[in-house]
Design an enzyme around this catalytic site. Structure first.
Site, PDB file in Angstrom:
ATOM      1  N   ILE A  18      12.037   7.786   3.279  1.00 17.39           N
ATOM      2  CA  ILE A  18      13.279   8.481   3.602  1.00 17.39           C
ATOM      3  C   ILE A  18      13.341   9.756   2.768  1.00 17.39           C
ATOM      4  O   ILE A  18      13.291   9.710   1.538  1.00 17.39           O
ATOM      5  CB  ILE A  18      14.511   7.592   3.299  1.00 17.39           C
ATOM      6  N   GLU A  19      13.445  10.883   3.445  1.00 18.95           N
ATOM      7  CA  GLU A  19      13.569  12.185   2.798  1.00 18.95           C
ATOM      8  C   GLU A  19      15.020  12.633   2.953  1.00 18.95           C
ATOM      9  O   GLU A  19      15.557  12.658   4.054  1.00 18.95           O
ATOM     10  CB  GLU A  19      12.620  13.181   3.468  1.00 18.95           C
TER      11      GLU A  19
END
Length: 127
Positions: free
Chosen positions: A119-120
């Site tokens: 997850i960015e």
């Protein structure tokens, strides 16, 4: 021909921890629809939730937890997002680092959801 992404499907092996991560850590809204199905709403999009071994049809050919790499633009400053994530006792894997987004430069951090999807979390860099 294509205008925007309406939703995507996330397969999880741990429903409760997944719901905690996307609602508490990332601040999305949990929605129940259809026959008890779950989804995470944010902005004009949503992530539909499938539980490994109990997926809804039709589904991806090989749905597996931990196969996604997603980038979200935060409504807060990245520093505020970092502070919130750390208060939730969630580990940040790397960053902040400057990257290239779909439409503008971004400053990002990386963490993993409970199924180890990457997850960015990013903020738009103002030039």
């Amino acid at each position: 021909m294509i205008d925007y992404l309406d939703h995507l499907v996330l397969t999880t092996s741990n429903k409760d921890t997944c719901i905690y991560f996307y609602t508490n850590v990332l601040g999305m809204t949990l929605e129940t629809f259809g026959e008890g199905r779950k989804a995470f709403k944010f902005g004009g999009q949503k992530i539909n939730l499938h539980i490994k071994g109990h997926e809804f049809e039709p589904k991806a050919h090989l749905p597996v937890p931990g196969s996604l790499d997603l980038c979200f633009i935060t409504t807060k400053s990245l520093n505020e997002a970092i502070e919130h994530i750390l208060k939730c006792n969630w580990e940040i894997e790397s960053g902040p680092i400057t990257r290239t987004g779909a439409n503008f430069p971004i400053r990002s951090i990386y963490l993993r959801d409970p199924d180890l999807n990457l997850i960015e979390i990013s903020e738009k860099l103002i030039s």
